[in-house]
Structures are given as structure tokens and as C-alpha cells.
Design a protein around this motif. Structure first.
Motif, PDB file in Angstrom:
ATOM      1  N   GLY A  16      40.473 170.236  98.162  1.00  0.00           N
ATOM      2  CA  GLY A  16      41.161 171.174  99.038  1.00  0.00           C
ATOM      3  C   GLY A  16      42.665 170.983  99.140  1.00  0.00           C
ATOM      4  N   PRO A  17      43.149 169.760  99.440  1.00  0.00           N
ATOM      5  CA  PRO A  17      44.592 169.558  99.529  1.00  0.00           C
ATOM      6  C   PRO A  17      45.318 169.923  98.234  1.00  0.00           C
ATOM      7  N   GLU A  18      44.705 169.641  97.102  1.00  0.00           N
ATOM      8  CA  GLU A  18      45.306 170.001  95.808  1.00  0.00           C
ATOM      9  C   GLU A  18      45.382 171.523  95.648  1.00  0.00           C
ATOM     10  N   LEU A  19      44.319 172.229  96.030  1.00  0.00           N
ATOM     11  CA  LEU A  19      44.307 173.687  95.912  1.00  0.00           C
ATOM     12  C   LEU A  19      45.387 174.317  96.789  1.00  0.00           C
ATOM     13  N   VAL A  20      45.530 173.808  98.004  1.00  0.00           N
ATOM     14  CA  VAL A  20      46.563 174.328  98.909  1.00  0.00           C
ATOM     15  C   VAL A  20      47.942 174.084  98.325  1.00  0.00           C
ATOM     16  N   ALA A  21      48.180 172.882  97.826  1.00  0.00           N
ATOM     17  CA  ALA A  21      49.488 172.551  97.256  1.00  0.00           C
ATOM     18  C   ALA A  21      49.822 173.462  96.079  1.00  0.00           C
ATOM     19  N   LEU A 276      29.066 185.952  87.415  1.00  0.00           N
ATOM     20  CA  LEU A 276      30.052 187.014  87.291  1.00  0.00           C
ATOM     21  C   LEU A 276      31.474 186.505  87.458  1.00  0.00           C
ATOM     22  N   GLY A 277      31.675 185.488  88.305  1.00  0.00           N
ATOM     23  CA  GLY A 277      33.056 185.045  88.529  1.00  0.00           C
ATOM     24  C   GLY A 277      33.155 183.780  89.343  1.00  0.00           C
ATOM     25  N   PHE A 278      32.686 182.662  88.797  1.00  0.00           N
ATOM     26  CA  PHE A 278      32.675 181.415  89.553  1.00  0.00           C
ATOM     27  C   PHE A 278      34.078 180.990  89.983  1.00  0.00           C
ATOM     28  N   ASP A 279      35.045 181.097  89.081  1.00  0.00           N
ATOM     29  CA  ASP A 279      36.400 180.633  89.383  1.00  0.00           C
ATOM     30  C   ASP A 279      37.163 181.573  90.305  1.00  0.00           C
ATOM     31  N   GLN A 280      36.581 182.740  90.612  1.00  0.00           N
ATOM     32  CA  GLN A 280      37.224 183.684  91.515  1.00  0.00           C
ATOM     33  C   GLN A 280      36.349 183.977  92.731  1.00  0.00           C
ATOM     34  N   GLY A 281      35.206 183.294  92.846  1.00  0.00           N
ATOM     35  CA  GLY A 281      34.264 183.582  93.915  1.00  0.00           C
ATOM     36  C   GLY A 281      34.783 183.165  95.285  1.00  0.00           C
ATOM     37  N   VAL A 282      34.535 184.025  96.274  1.00  0.00           N
ATOM     38  CA  VAL A 282      35.010 183.795  97.635  1.00  0.00           C
ATOM     39  C   VAL A 282      33.851 183.962  98.613  1.00  0.00           C
ATOM     40  N   THR A 299      33.468 171.025  97.152  1.00  0.00           N
ATOM     41  CA  THR A 299      34.570 170.058  97.201  1.00  0.00           C
ATOM     42  C   THR A 299      34.878 169.429  95.844  1.00  0.00           C
ATOM     43  N   ALA A 300      33.995 169.609  94.870  1.00  0.00           N
ATOM     44  CA  ALA A 300      34.210 169.090  93.506  1.00  0.00           C
ATOM     45  C   ALA A 300      34.632 167.625  93.525  1.00  0.00           C
ATOM     46  N   PHE A 301      33.830 166.794  94.169  1.00  0.00           N
ATOM     47  CA  PHE A 301      34.139 165.367  94.264  1.00  0.00           C
ATOM     48  C   PHE A 301      34.337 164.725  92.888  1.00  0.00           C
ATOM     49  N   ASP A 302      33.695 165.280  91.867  1.00  0.00           N
ATOM     50  CA  ASP A 302      33.783 164.661  90.540  1.00  0.00           C
ATOM     51  C   ASP A 302      35.161 164.778  89.914  1.00  0.00           C
ATOM     52  N   ILE A 303      35.954 165.761  90.344  1.00  0.00           N
ATOM     53  CA  ILE A 303      37.302 165.906  89.778  1.00  0.00           C
ATOM     54  C   ILE A 303      38.394 165.721  90.829  1.00  0.00           C
ATOM     55  N   ALA A 304      38.029 165.394  92.055  1.00  0.00           N
ATOM     56  CA  ALA A 304      39.021 165.226  93.119  1.00  0.00           C
ATOM     57  C   ALA A 304      40.012 164.127  92.745  1.00  0.00           C
ATOM     58  N   GLY A 305      41.292 164.413  92.964  1.00  0.00           N
ATOM     59  CA  GLY A 305      42.343 163.441  92.691  1.00  0.00           C
ATOM     60  C   GLY A 305      42.844 163.420  91.270  1.00  0.00           C
ATOM     61  N   LYS A 306      42.267 164.250  90.396  1.00  0.00           N
ATOM     62  CA  LYS A 306      42.647 164.240  88.977  1.00  0.00           C
ATOM     63  C   LYS A 306      43.679 165.309  88.633  1.00  0.00           C
ATOM     64  N   GLY A 307      43.964 166.222  89.552  1.00  0.00           N
ATOM     65  CA  GLY A 307      44.987 167.231  89.309  1.00  0.00           C
ATOM     66  C   GLY A 307      44.556 168.371  88.418  1.00  0.00           C
ATOM     67  N   VAL A 308      43.249 168.522  88.187  1.00  0.00           N
ATOM     68  CA  VAL A 308      42.777 169.547  87.249  1.00  0.00           C
ATOM     69  C   VAL A 308      42.026 170.681  87.945  1.00  0.00           C
ATOM     70  N   ALA A 309      41.993 170.696  89.265  1.00  0.00           N
ATOM     71  CA  ALA A 309      41.251 171.721  90.003  1.00  0.00           C
ATOM     72  C   ALA A 309      41.884 173.092  89.811  1.00  0.00           C
ATOM     73  N   ASN A 310      41.040 174.095  89.627  1.00  0.00           N
ATOM     74  CA  ASN A 310      41.489 175.477  89.438  1.00  0.00           C
ATOM     75  C   ASN A 310      41.659 176.141  90.804  1.00  0.00           C
TER      76      ASN A 310
END
Length: 334
Positions: A16-21, A276-282, A299-310
Motif C-alpha cells: 500500500g505505501p508503495e502504491l500511494v507513493a 478481465l482486468g486484474f491489474d485494473q480491478g477495483v 497486500t501482495a506480501f510476496d513482493i512487498a518492499g521490492k519496488g515492483v508493485a503495479n
């Protein structure tokens, strides 16, 4: 006027913090809303570090937003002490902080300091461990706001769906398919389609059983419950039709025949929606008196802190909340 929206940082151990930033430095967002970050300044800075971005942010009180200099993003920080939240680690402390951030955002909305809320991904288990007495965040916010008729709505790839039953075991679904629940879902979906600016407001209602029950040969819920509820909705002037077999209903919607679908249980619609749209789903928290949206993913714990979140879904959540907040404001003025 461009709506002012609260951006809640979400679970501090997630993305979440990465997405907001990342979204703060997206220039398109400025045309959609005036963001107000809700959460600890130190957590936002962690998000910026993870995302490798820098945004001008100024800590301020919720009632002093108008005093923030032009070009700076206000951060409403309730004085949360800095804590260590290892990325990808579920904890009661993370859930507790998340609940507190949500409460601040809701209080701001009730005070008319913001026009809506977008929150970063949450973790339901962490929320429960952190003190949430409800099964999810929707019903927690509903309690705070005094709203009773609520339900989860999902939007992806131009299609909006909601469901009659949600987070319950599959064995309990049939017993919970009731006319009042179907009517609530249709009404909420109709309102959401109008507020999001949907051009085609037609709503399809899914059947429960294979092949829509085959006229009673494979279940009677369609004949006894769903069809009468659809007829009642039509009598109220709602643009609903069905029930239609669930294995073809999304094909028809994708061709433009319908823009909204009422499904009977969670996976009946969520599988199709995410394809249909996982990366755009709301996810829209339907029925709340305050516009509230969030990315449909977790929360995608597996990639948290890696800077790769979409950040695509978070930014789409901002766009939808902006349109809905503007529609509600316009409706109050007219």
C-alpha cells in the motif's frame, strides 16, 4: 470543483505505501482529485523509498488542509509512533494501525473535510487480530457511518459486478439467496453505474444453478426466488434482466449487452472479473454514505518492499472514487 480524496496507506507490511507513493508522482492523478494522505509520515517515506520516488508532502491537521502550500501533498498524521513492520509479515500491530488510519479517514469524511476515501490493500486476518470485530472492512466502516444496507461491488475492464452472497462457505450459498438480498444488489449496482458515468446501465442477473436451473430440472431457486426478484426490480423501473446462465453471462456483457452483473456467490463472478482486468480491478464499498474504493487485489506480501508493485488498480480506484464523489456533489447541488 475537483474532489478532495483521502488516500489511506493500507497495511504497513504490504504494498500500500508503495502504491500511494507511485501514484502521488503520477501527474494524471492531479486532474482526478486533490489527494490527502492519511497515515504516518514515516510510513509514507518508506513507501517513497521503496518506490524510488520523491513527492513534496507536508504534515498537517485534518482541519488545516486549506493551509497547505500549493504543490505539496497534505499528510494527516495522528502522531503514530514509528514502528518496525517487516515487509510481508502479518501482524496484529499492522492491523491495529490500519484500523486507526481508516478511522481517521472516515472521521474526516464525516466532517466534510474530504469527499471520499481510497485505501491501500488491507489484510483481513491482520485487521481481525488488530481489533476488527467484523468479518471485513466494509462492515467496520458501515458501523462507523451508521449504514446498514451495504455490499461489495467490483469494477474491471468497463464491467461492474456485485453479489448476493459474499464471504460465506459454498455450502451455505443457496440458503442465503433471498429476494431482499437480490433487490439490494440490483439497487446498489444501479446507483453505482450512474455514479461512475456508465453509458449503458443495463443489469444482468445471474442464475445460481447450471444452465439457469433448466426450468426446475436442476434446482428451483431461479423459478422460486430469482425470477420474482428480477420482475420486482423491473416493476420499480430498474433496468434488470435475467436470470441468465452464469457460464455465458460474462460473454454477453463483454460484447456490450450489459454493463453490470449481479452474481449469486463470490467465485461465480470474481474469477471472470479478475481475468478481465486484474491489474485494473477495483472494489467499491457499496451502500456507504461516503464514497470508498480500494484496489481489488490484496497486500501482495510476496513482493512487498521490492519496488515492483503495479499501481494501476490503485490509480483506477482513485479515478472511480473521483467520478463518484463528483456525481454525489453534483446531485446535492441540483
Amino acid at each position: 470543483m475537483t474532489p478532495r480524496l483521502a488516500w489511506v496507506l493500507g497495511d504497513p507490511a504490504g504494498i500500500g505505501p508503495e502504491l500511494v507513493a507511485k501514484s502521488l508522482v503520477n501527474t494524471d492523478m492531479g486532474a482526478v482529485c486533490r489527494p490527502v494522505v492519511v497515515g504516518p509520515m514515516w510510513l509514507l517515506k518508506r513507501g517513497m523509498q521503496t518506490a524510488n520516488v520523491a513527492a513534496a508532502a507536508t504534515r498537517c491537521a485534518a482541519d488545516k488542509l486549506a493551509e497547505v502550500p500549493t504543490g505539496a501533498v497534505p499528510v494527516v498524521d495522528a502522531g503514530w509512533p514509528e514502528q518496525d513492520f517487516p515487509c510481508g509479515t502479518l501482524s496484529a500491530a499492522a492491523g491495529k494501525l490500519t484500523i486507526e488510519m481508516l478511522r481517521v479517514a472516515v472521521d474526516m469524511a464525516r466532517a466534510k473535510q474530504v469527499d471520499g476515501i481510497i485505501f491501500g490493500p488491507l489484510n483481513k486476518e491482520a485487521l481481525s487480530k488488530g481489533g476488527n470485530p467484523h468479518k471485513d472492512e466494509l462492515h467496520l466502516l458501515a458501523e462507523w457511518l451508521g449504514d446498514t444496507e451495504v455490499g461489495e461491488i467490483n469494477a474491471a475492464a468497463g464491467l461492474v459486478t456485485t453479489r448476493v452472497t459474499s464471504h460465506i462457505p459454498l455450502k451455505d450459498v443457496a440458503a442465503n439467496i433471498r429476494p431482499d438480498r437480490i433487490m439490494l444488489a440490483i439497487r446498489m449496482l444501479h446507483t453505482t453505474l450512474r455514479e461512475t458515468g456508465a453509458q449503458n446501465g443495463k443489469i444482468a442477473v445471474a442464475a445460481l444453478n447450471p444452465h439457469a436451473g433448466e426450468h426446475g430440472l436442476c434446482g428451483t431457486e431461479e423459478i422460486e426466488i430469482i425470477e420474482p426478484a428480477v420482475a420486482r426490480a423491473q416493476a420499480e423501473g430498474l433496468p434488470a434482466a435475467g436470470p441468465f446462465p452464469a457460464d455465458t453471462i460474462f460473454l454477453r456483457a463483454r460484447k456490450g449487452e450489459f454493463q453490470g452483473i449481479v452474481i449469486m456467490y463470490h467465485d461465480q463472478g470474481q474469477i471472470a472479473t479478475k481475468l478481465l482486468g486484474f491489474d485494473q480491478g477495483v472494489t467499491i464499498l457499496g451502500g456507504l454514505s461516503v464514497v470508498t474504493t480500494t484496489p481489488a487485489h490484496g497486500t501482495a506480501f510476496d513482493i512487498a518492499g521490492k519496488g515492483v508493485a503495479n499501481p494501476g488498480a490503485f490509480q483506477e480506484a482513485v479515478r472511480l472514487a473521483g467520478r463518484m464523489a463528483a456525481a454525489r456533489t453534483s446531485g446535492k447541488r441540483s
